[in-house]
Design an enzyme around this catalytic site. Sequence first.
Site, mmCIF file in Angstrom:
data_model
loop_
_atom_site.group_PDB
_atom_site.id
_atom_site.type_symbol
_atom_site.label_atom_id
_atom_site.label_comp_id
_atom_site.label_asym_id
_atom_site.label_seq_id
_atom_site.Cartn_x
_atom_site.Cartn_y
_atom_site.Cartn_z
ATOM 1 C CG ASP A 67 -0.296 -0.364 2.442
ATOM 2 O OD1 ASP A 67 1.009 -0.152 2.680
ATOM 3 O OD2 ASP A 67 -1.094 -0.432 3.615
ATOM 4 C CG ASN A 136 -9.511 -2.224 12.133
ATOM 5 O OD1 ASN A 136 -8.108 -2.652 11.688
ATOM 6 N ND2 ASN A 136 -9.551 -0.891 11.351
ATOM 7 C CG HIS A 138 -5.831 -2.525 9.054
ATOM 8 N ND1 HIS A 138 -6.556 -1.375 9.618
ATOM 9 C CD2 HIS A 138 -4.701 -3.039 8.576
ATOM 10 C CE1 HIS A 138 -5.138 -1.065 9.923
ATOM 11 N NE2 HIS A 138 -4.171 -1.588 9.366
ATOM 12 C CD GLU A 143 -8.820 0.209 7.612
ATOM 13 O OE1 GLU A 143 -9.115 -0.054 8.851
ATOM 14 O OE2 GLU A 143 -8.797 1.771 7.971
HETATM 15 C C1 F6R Z 1 1.167 -1.624 6.337
HETATM 16 C C2 F6R Z 1 0.019 -2.128 6.263
HETATM 17 C C3 F6R Z 1 -0.835 -2.487 8.315
HETATM 18 C C4 F6R Z 1 0.053 -2.976 8.799
HETATM 19 C C5 F6R Z 1 -0.976 -3.061 10.002
HETATM 20 C C6 F6R Z 1 -0.293 -3.573 11.236
HETATM 21 O O1 F6R Z 1 1.862 -1.927 5.206
HETATM 22 O O2 F6R Z 1 -0.028 -2.588 5.570
HETATM 23 O O3 F6R Z 1 -1.514 -3.460 7.467
HETATM 24 O O4 F6R Z 1 0.742 -3.882 9.056
HETATM 25 O O5 F6R Z 1 -1.156 -1.844 10.530
HETATM 26 O O6 F6R Z 1 0.515 -1.622 11.580
HETATM 27 P P1 F6R Z 1 2.315 -2.297 13.019
HETATM 28 O O7 F6R Z 1 2.956 -3.227 12.335
HETATM 29 O O8 F6R Z 1 2.551 -0.365 12.541
HETATM 30 O O9 F6R Z 1 1.646 -2.503 13.823
#
Ligand code: F6R
Length: 242
Positions: A67, A136, A138, A143
């Site tokens: 992303d 959550n 994702h 989401e």
């Molecule tokens: C990042 C991504 C997100 C993260 C997720 C966890 O490229 O796609 O899905 O993997 O938000 O983030 P952290 O590792 O910061 O807890």
Amino acid sequence: MKLIEAANYEEMSQKAAEIIIAQVKEKPDAVLGLATGSTMLGTYKQLVEDHRQNGTSYRNVRTVNLDEYIGLSPDHPNSYRYYMNQHLFSHIDIPLSQTYLPNGVSDDVEAECQRYEQLIENLGGIDLQLLGIGRNGHIGFNEPGTSFSTPTHVVELAPSTRQANARFFPSLEDVPHQAITMGIATILKSRHILLLAAGTAKAPIMAKLFEGTVTIDMPASVLHTHPNVTVIADQEALSLVP
Ligand code: F6R
């Protein structure tokens, strides 16, 4: 879904790096799907360390990230391109021309989504996709409520996600409202998926994941439908799993 338990963040990162290194050794021109965020930092550190000490080469590897924020240019310190260059690409021998992220400053973000989806297909698909998990549930920026059949698309970030990511920005107002993300359908086409989770903040969502119910209200639950998923989680993240 195969679960590998790690004592702590360090061990989770070590085990994840071992799997990535094994993939690159087995297939030197592998397509790696990469993620950003705090969870991945230790893993990238291990890859850089291994590259320095053991010379594992990424010369023929191609990478596609999950992303990118809409509105942040590649040289913006909070863009995911900047993160990847800073934490991994500039420390290993991968040519930057073989590293791909969605273009968050494209004039036509819808066309950019289609181009990115096609690009992954043209590369031959993803051999190993690295995933973190949001509190959550994702994955990427898919989401809760996202259909499992979506390809790469534009998303409105959930308030909780903007809040969680605000720690990297000067203030909450500076966190972009939209991103381009691989869709759940894109992620599921990967041949092997490696999900990492560490810390007590992830314990409730990991407990939910291991309940096993597959629902669009919890995007990561779709991983139960994929034949080749490895989860590496530390003790804190697994502390609420019965
Ligand atoms: C990042 C991504 C997100 C993260 C997720 C966890 O490229 O796609 O899905 O993997 O938000 O983030 P952290 O590792 O910061 O807890």
